[in-house]
Design a protein around this motif. Structure first.
Motif, PDB file in Angstrom:
ATOM      1  N   ALA B  97       0.833  -1.204   0.000  1.00 26.52           N
ATOM      2  CA  ALA B  97       0.000   0.000   0.000  1.00 26.52           C
ATOM      3  C   ALA B  97       0.866   1.251   0.000  1.00 26.52           C
ATOM      4  CB  ALA B  97      -0.928  -0.005   1.223  1.00 26.52           C
ATOM      5  N   ALA B  98       1.961   1.220   0.783  1.00 28.88           N
ATOM      6  CA  ALA B  98       2.841   2.385   0.869  1.00 28.88           C
ATOM      7  C   ALA B  98       3.535   2.649  -0.463  1.00 28.88           C
ATOM      8  CB  ALA B  98       3.880   2.183   1.974  1.00 28.88           C
ATOM      9  N   ILE B  99       4.011   1.579  -1.117  1.00 28.10           N
ATOM     10  CA  ILE B  99       4.679   1.772  -2.410  1.00 28.10           C
ATOM     11  C   ILE B  99       3.667   2.293  -3.436  1.00 28.10           C
ATOM     12  CG2 ILE B  99       5.931   0.627  -4.298  1.00 28.10           C
ATOM     13  CD1 ILE B  99       6.992  -1.369  -2.200  1.00 28.10           C
ATOM     14  N   GLY B 100       2.460   1.700  -3.421  1.00 24.18           N
ATOM     15  CA  GLY B 100       1.419   2.160  -4.351  1.00 24.18           C
ATOM     16  C   GLY B 100       1.045   3.610  -4.099  1.00 24.18           C
ATOM     17  N   LEU B 101       0.937   3.979  -2.818  1.00 20.73           N
ATOM     18  CA  LEU B 101       0.603   5.360  -2.456  1.00 20.73           C
ATOM     19  C   LEU B 101       1.687   6.321  -2.929  1.00 20.73           C
ATOM     20  CD1 LEU B 101      -1.196   7.368  -0.806  1.00 20.73           C
ATOM     21  CD2 LEU B 101       0.263   6.850   1.154  1.00 20.73           C
ATOM     22  N   ALA B 102       2.938   5.938  -2.710  1.00 18.85           N
ATOM     23  CA  ALA B 102       4.043   6.807  -3.116  1.00 18.85           C
ATOM     24  C   ALA B 102       4.036   6.995  -4.631  1.00 18.85           C
ATOM     25  CB  ALA B 102       5.373   6.224  -2.650  1.00 18.85           C
ATOM     26  N   ALA B 103       3.834   5.866  -5.367  1.00 17.27           N
ATOM     27  CA  ALA B 103       3.866   5.965  -6.825  1.00 17.27           C
ATOM     28  C   ALA B 103       2.641   6.727  -7.353  1.00 17.27           C
ATOM     29  CB  ALA B 103       3.919   4.561  -7.425  1.00 17.27           C
ATOM     30  N   GLY B 104       1.442   6.322  -6.892  1.00 21.68           N
ATOM     31  CA  GLY B 104       0.213   6.971  -7.365  1.00 21.68           C
ATOM     32  C   GLY B 104       0.137   8.421  -6.924  1.00 21.68           C
ATOM     33  N   GLY B 105       0.497   8.671  -5.647  1.00 22.33           N
ATOM     34  CA  GLY B 105       0.466  10.039  -5.132  1.00 22.33           C
ATOM     35  C   GLY B 105       1.498  10.917  -5.821  1.00 22.33           C
ATOM     36  N   GLY B 106       2.695  10.358  -6.028  1.00 20.74           N
ATOM     37  CA  GLY B 106       3.747  11.122  -6.708  1.00 20.74           C
ATOM     38  C   GLY B 106       3.330  11.499  -8.124  1.00 20.74           C
ATOM     39  N   LEU B 107       2.771  10.514  -8.827  1.00 26.11           N
ATOM     40  CA  LEU B 107       2.316  10.781 -10.198  1.00 26.11           C
ATOM     41  C   LEU B 107       1.157  11.785 -10.185  1.00 26.11           C
ATOM     42  CD1 LEU B 107       2.970   9.803 -13.082  1.00 26.11           C
ATOM     43  CD2 LEU B 107       1.027   8.232 -12.876  1.00 26.11           C
ATOM     44  N   GLY B 108       0.267  11.658  -9.196  1.00 24.59           N
ATOM     45  CA  GLY B 108      -0.857  12.588  -9.077  1.00 24.59           C
ATOM     46  C   GLY B 108      -0.378  14.007  -8.863  1.00 24.59           C
ATOM     47  N   LEU B 109       0.621  14.166  -7.987  1.00 19.92           N
ATOM     48  CA  LEU B 109       1.163  15.505  -7.724  1.00 19.92           C
ATOM     49  C   LEU B 109       1.848  16.068  -8.964  1.00 19.92           C
ATOM     50  CD1 LEU B 109       1.774  17.784  -5.717  1.00 19.92           C
ATOM     51  CD2 LEU B 109       3.811  16.537  -4.999  1.00 19.92           C
ATOM     52  N   LEU B 110       2.583  15.208  -9.658  1.00 15.63           N
ATOM     53  CA  LEU B 110       3.288  15.657 -10.866  1.00 15.63           C
ATOM     54  C   LEU B 110       2.299  16.100 -11.946  1.00 15.63           C
ATOM     55  CD1 LEU B 110       6.074  15.849 -12.324  1.00 15.63           C
ATOM     56  CD2 LEU B 110       5.584  13.590 -13.266  1.00 15.63           C
ATOM     57  N   LYS B 155      -0.797  -5.612  -6.577  1.00 16.49           N
ATOM     58  CA  LYS B 155      -1.244  -4.908  -5.358  1.00 16.49           C
ATOM     59  C   LYS B 155      -0.820  -3.437  -5.411  1.00 16.49           C
ATOM     60  CE  LYS B 155      -1.768  -9.260  -4.265  1.00 16.49           C
ATOM     61  NZ  LYS B 155      -1.435  -9.793  -5.610  1.00 16.49           N
ATOM     62  N   ILE B 156       0.451  -3.251  -5.785  1.00 14.30           N
ATOM     63  CA  ILE B 156       0.989  -1.890  -5.855  1.00 14.30           C
ATOM     64  C   ILE B 156       0.247  -1.095  -6.925  1.00 14.30           C
ATOM     65  CG2 ILE B 156       3.045  -0.556  -6.503  1.00 14.30           C
ATOM     66  CD1 ILE B 156       4.694  -2.887  -5.234  1.00 14.30           C
ATOM     67  N   LEU B 161      -3.358   3.175  -8.372  1.00 16.44           N
ATOM     68  CA  LEU B 161      -4.477   3.656  -9.182  1.00 16.44           C
ATOM     69  C   LEU B 161      -5.518   4.353  -8.310  1.00 16.44           C
ATOM     70  CD1 LEU B 161      -5.553   3.418 -12.144  1.00 16.44           C
ATOM     71  CD2 LEU B 161      -6.845   1.425 -11.370  1.00 16.44           C
ATOM     72  N   LEU B 162      -5.805   3.769  -7.148  1.00 14.21           N
ATOM     73  CA  LEU B 162      -6.834   4.350  -6.285  1.00 14.21           C
ATOM     74  C   LEU B 162      -6.353   5.619  -5.588  1.00 14.21           C
ATOM     75  CD1 LEU B 162      -8.586   1.294  -4.575  1.00 14.21           C
ATOM     76  CD2 LEU B 162      -9.361   2.678  -6.472  1.00 14.21           C
ATOM     77  N   SER B 163      -5.063   5.672  -5.235  1.00 17.58           N
ATOM     78  CA  SER B 163      -4.591   6.855  -4.514  1.00 17.58           C
ATOM     79  C   SER B 163      -4.213   7.995  -5.469  1.00 17.58           C
ATOM     80  CB  SER B 163      -3.416   6.512  -3.600  1.00 17.58           C
ATOM     81  OG  SER B 163      -2.460   5.739  -4.281  1.00 17.58           O
ATOM     82  N   PHE B 164      -4.120   7.702  -6.750  1.00 16.15           N
ATOM     83  CA  PHE B 164      -3.712   8.703  -7.734  1.00 16.15           C
ATOM     84  C   PHE B 164      -4.693   9.874  -7.813  1.00 16.15           C
ATOM     85  CE2 PHE B 164      -4.468   9.921 -12.248  1.00 16.15           C
ATOM     86  CZ  PHE B 164      -3.310  10.640 -12.467  1.00 16.15           C
ATOM     87  N   PHE B 165      -5.988   9.563  -7.939  1.00 18.24           N
ATOM     88  CA  PHE B 165      -6.948  10.618  -8.265  1.00 18.24           C
ATOM     89  C   PHE B 165      -7.123  11.677  -7.170  1.00 18.24           C
ATOM     90  CE2 PHE B 165     -10.934  12.697  -9.172  1.00 18.24           C
ATOM     91  CZ  PHE B 165     -10.780  12.980 -10.518  1.00 18.24           C
ATOM     92  N   PRO B 166      -7.310  11.283  -5.900  1.00 19.58           N
ATOM     93  CA  PRO B 166      -7.481  12.351  -4.894  1.00 19.58           C
ATOM     94  C   PRO B 166      -6.290  13.300  -4.808  1.00 19.58           C
ATOM     95  CG  PRO B 166      -7.359  10.189  -3.840  1.00 19.58           C
ATOM     96  CD  PRO B 166      -7.490   9.964  -5.303  1.00 19.58           C
ATOM     97  N   LEU B 213      -4.249  13.414   0.521  1.00 19.47           N
ATOM     98  CA  LEU B 213      -3.427  12.335   1.073  1.00 19.47           C
ATOM     99  C   LEU B 213      -4.224  11.538   2.107  1.00 19.47           C
ATOM    100  CD1 LEU B 213      -0.543  11.138   1.057  1.00 19.47           C
ATOM    101  CD2 LEU B 213      -0.001  12.675   2.944  1.00 19.47           C
ATOM    102  N   ASP B 214      -5.017  12.258   2.895  1.00 20.00           N
ATOM    103  CA  ASP B 214      -5.852  11.619   3.910  1.00 20.00           C
ATOM    104  C   ASP B 214      -6.780  10.573   3.268  1.00 20.00           C
ATOM    105  OD1 ASP B 214      -6.511  11.323   6.499  1.00 20.00           O
ATOM    106  OD2 ASP B 214      -7.779  13.094   6.650  1.00 20.00           O
ATOM    107  N   MET B 215      -7.357  10.938   2.115  1.00 20.94           N
ATOM    108  CA  MET B 215      -8.204   9.991   1.379  1.00 20.94           C
ATOM    109  C   MET B 215      -7.352   8.898   0.757  1.00 20.94           C
ATOM    110  SD  MET B 215     -11.012  12.154  -0.726  1.00 20.94           S
ATOM    111  CE  MET B 215     -10.385  13.808  -0.817  1.00 20.94           C
ATOM    112  N   ALA B 216      -6.233   9.296   0.160  1.00 20.31           N
ATOM    113  CA  ALA B 216      -5.415   8.363  -0.618  1.00 20.31           C
ATOM    114  C   ALA B 216      -4.854   7.246   0.246  1.00 20.31           C
ATOM    115  CB  ALA B 216      -4.287   9.130  -1.315  1.00 20.31           C
ATOM    116  N   VAL B 217      -4.512   7.556   1.502  1.00 17.96           N
ATOM    117  CA  VAL B 217      -3.966   6.540   2.399  1.00 17.96           C
ATOM    118  C   VAL B 217      -4.971   5.399   2.571  1.00 17.96           C
ATOM    119  CG1 VAL B 217      -3.422   6.114   4.818  1.00 17.96           C
ATOM    120  CG2 VAL B 217      -2.387   8.042   3.649  1.00 17.96           C
ATOM    121  N   VAL B 218      -6.233   5.755   2.793  1.00 16.10           N
ATOM    122  CA  VAL B 218      -7.276   4.742   2.975  1.00 16.10           C
ATOM    123  C   VAL B 218      -7.508   3.974   1.671  1.00 16.10           C
ATOM    124  CG1 VAL B 218      -9.683   4.384   3.622  1.00 16.10           C
ATOM    125  CG2 VAL B 218      -8.334   6.141   4.771  1.00 16.10           C
ATOM    126  N   TYR B 219      -7.509   4.716   0.558  1.00 16.64           N
ATOM    127  CA  TYR B 219      -7.735   4.077  -0.746  1.00 16.64           C
ATOM    128  C   TYR B 219      -6.615   3.101  -1.085  1.00 16.64           C
ATOM    129  CZ  TYR B 219     -11.489   7.397  -1.816  1.00 16.64           C
ATOM    130  OH  TYR B 219     -12.643   8.112  -1.802  1.00 16.64           O
TER     131      TYR B 219
END
Lengths: 268, 286
Positions: B97-110, B155-156, B161-166, B213-219
């Motif tokens: 989940a952490a790796i997926g969050l970092a990748a999806g969140g990073g791409l989302g921010l970019l 899994k990642i 994918l889920l943490s990317f959008f928020p 991020l608060d949403m993305a962590v749960v997602y």
């Protein structure tokens, strides 16, 4: 800073060259449908303190933004010294309405901001700590803007505008959000800072008393489309104080004339 | 920009808002919120235990609190390397989940940053972003498993994918919501585009990004577990499906308690981080 060190200490007009020259300046908005400024002509001497007053929406802020290089213009000529204004310049410091500090930076970081953006530390930059001391903010450098009063925030905003040591200070209703007493104190401070630095200042205000207190010359603008209605020289000796200015014999006539020019706008 | 309030699961929000809504003429008595929440929790467990005992609810429908506690304890009171304990599966789930969050969140921010900076990129990407958001992304999970296999990759990918959008939409909104006077300030200083981004726009967007991020962590946690349901060697999703396969309902409940606890913990970490980073709060706004 050369001749500008000779800041006028009496009512004498400084024999200084023209620093800001505006000729036949026109500006329209909304693809030419709204005329904001019509044929502005104005000269401001090096070291002079000029206040601009005018009814709301007369284009005072637009004039300031053009001088700051933030807005473009349709026709005419705007010169700072020998250079035509075509964008923001290092020779100009801008003080905004409501201090406009960045809440995530400390007071010192806010004041030092102009030194770390736009291409490195310029020559002759002023010392941040010395400026903070002059503005009475020596002990607040490490604080955040939300920990400061409105007056202190605006003093920090003025320090920020001065830190690159520009020749010109453009101030857009800097004290409009402050209460009357703080505002009087800020006017006194600004006079002191101006006298000790010899900057050329153009300050926009709604307050007739503020304009007379601060200015060597008051520019009264007309309602939109803005043009220069009259220029009034204020020959009241400096340093002026809030107590003595209103008892000066010139004061009532000046205030009355500016008021008449401003209130006469509606009938035009 | 509403944040999912995870604490809703344990504390009824009406309990907190009740004293504010009633305005009796007498001075309102101070209400101890912790006490009320604690009493509510005790009443919940008591009601649950009594219902199971006296209503003859079969344990494969609803196990008693004691049975859940026993299952929970049997998973916790083991060596961390015991494959039957919770530690290894929990570690696997959290890691992915952490790796997926970092990748999806990073791409989302970019991408959020690029869209905020360029109208062209915004026009180009926004339709896809909304199409992606409208899609129930869990439905893509089987496809992702085909592409990435049954290992950590799928899994990642789903967590990402889920943490990317928020993060994408919140960083975009936050970067665009800058007070124009602050942009004028940076222009008057001849600041470069990147300087304006870094010094003004990004800090301005920080509260928005944290809400995302608060949403993305749960997602991210949700996405990882959904992927694990579809097939995995290890993870909390596997613990749940294995317990379900042998109708060990108490085991399922125990795994859910663990996941709920981690959801609250992660929410708390994000909030704590936000308070440290966004120390100026809303006080910078006029």
């Amino acid at each position: 800073m050369r001749a500008t060190q000779m800041a006028p200490v009496t009512g004498l007009r400084p024999v200084a060259p023209t620093l800001i020259q505006i000729r036949n300046l026109k500006k329209t908005y909304a693809a030419g449908r709204v005329q904001a400024l019509s044929n502005i002509n104005l000269d401001i001497a090096d070291g002079e303190f000029v206040c601009v007053v005018g009814p709301s929406g007369c284009g005072k802020s637009t004039l300031l933004r053009i001088l700051a290089g933030l807005d473009d213009y349709d026709s005419g000529q705007v010169m700072l010294g020998t250079k035509t204004v075509s964008g923001p310049s290092r020779d100009v410091g801008v003080v905004f309405q409501q201090a406009n500090l960045l809440p995530w930076l400390t007071v010192r970081e806010n004041v030092a901001l102009p030194l770390r953006v736009g291409g490195g530390r310029p020559d002759g930059a002023d010392d941040v700590d010395r400026l903070l001391e002059v503005a009475g903010l020596k002990d607040f450098g490490g604080r955040y803007p939300y920990e400061l009063s409105g007056g202190m925030q605006q003093r920090a905003g003025i320090c920020r505008a001065l830190v690159r040591n520009p020749r010109i200070l453009l101030m857009d209703e800097p004290f409009g959000a402050l209460d009357a007493l703080t505002r009087e104190r800020m006017n006194l401070e600004l006079q002191r800072i101006w006298q000790s630095t010899g900057k050329t200042v153009m300050l926009i205000t709604h307050s007739i008393s503020e304009a007379i207190f601060l200015a060597d010359r008051v520019i009264v603008m007309s309602a939109r489309p803005g043009r220069v209605l009259r220029e009034l020289t204020v020959d009241i000796p400096r340093p002026r104080s809030n107590d003595t200015i209103i008892s000066h014999p010139d004061y009532p006539a000046l205030a009355k004339e500016i008021r008449a020019l401003l209130t006469g706008q509606g009938e035009e | 920009m509403s944040k999912p309030d995870i604490t809703l699961a344990v504390a009824d929000p009406t309990i907190e808002s009740a004293p504010a809504s009633e305005s009796p003429p007498r001075a309102p008595r101070p209400v101890n919120g912790t006490l009320i929440a604690g009493l509510g929790l005790v009443a919940l467990f008591a009601g649950w235990a009594l219902a199971v005992r006296f209503l003859d609810v079969p344990s494969y429908i609803l196990p008693s609190p004691a049975a859940v506690w026993k299952a929970l304890w049997s998973g916790l009171a083991v060596s961390p390397s015991d494959p039957l304990g919770y530690y290894l599966p929990l570690w696997g789930t959290l890691k992915n989940a952490a790796i997926g969050l970092a990748a999806g969140g990073g791409l989302g921010l970019l991408l959020g940053s690029l869209m905020a900076e360029s109208r062209t990129i915004e026009k180009l990407l926004m339709p896809y972003a909304f199409a992606l958001q409208s899609l129930p992304k869990v439905a893509i999970a089987p496809l992702v498993v085909i592409w990435f296999g049954f290992g950590d990759g799928s899994k990642i990918a789903i967590a990402g994918l889920l943490s990317f959008f928020p993060i994408l939409i919140n960083s975009f909104t936050g970067l665009r919501s800058v007070d124009p006077e602050k942009i004028d300030l940076m222009r008057s200083l001849s600041a470069s585009r990147f300087e304006t981004y870094r010094i003004v726009k990004l800090p301005n967007a920080a509260p928005y990004i944290f809400a995302g991020l608060d949403m993305a962590v749960v997602y991210a946690l949700l996405g990882t577990i959904v992927a694990e349901f579809l097939g995995a060697q290890q993870g909390m999703g596997v613990v749940i499906t294995q317990a379900q396969a042998v109708t060990d309902v108490a085991g399922v409940f125990a795994a859910l308690v663990i996941l709920g606890a981690f959801g609250i913990l992660l929410h708390g970490i994000v909030r704590g981080l936000e308070q440290r980073v966004v120390h100026w709060g809303n006080r910078g706004r006029k």
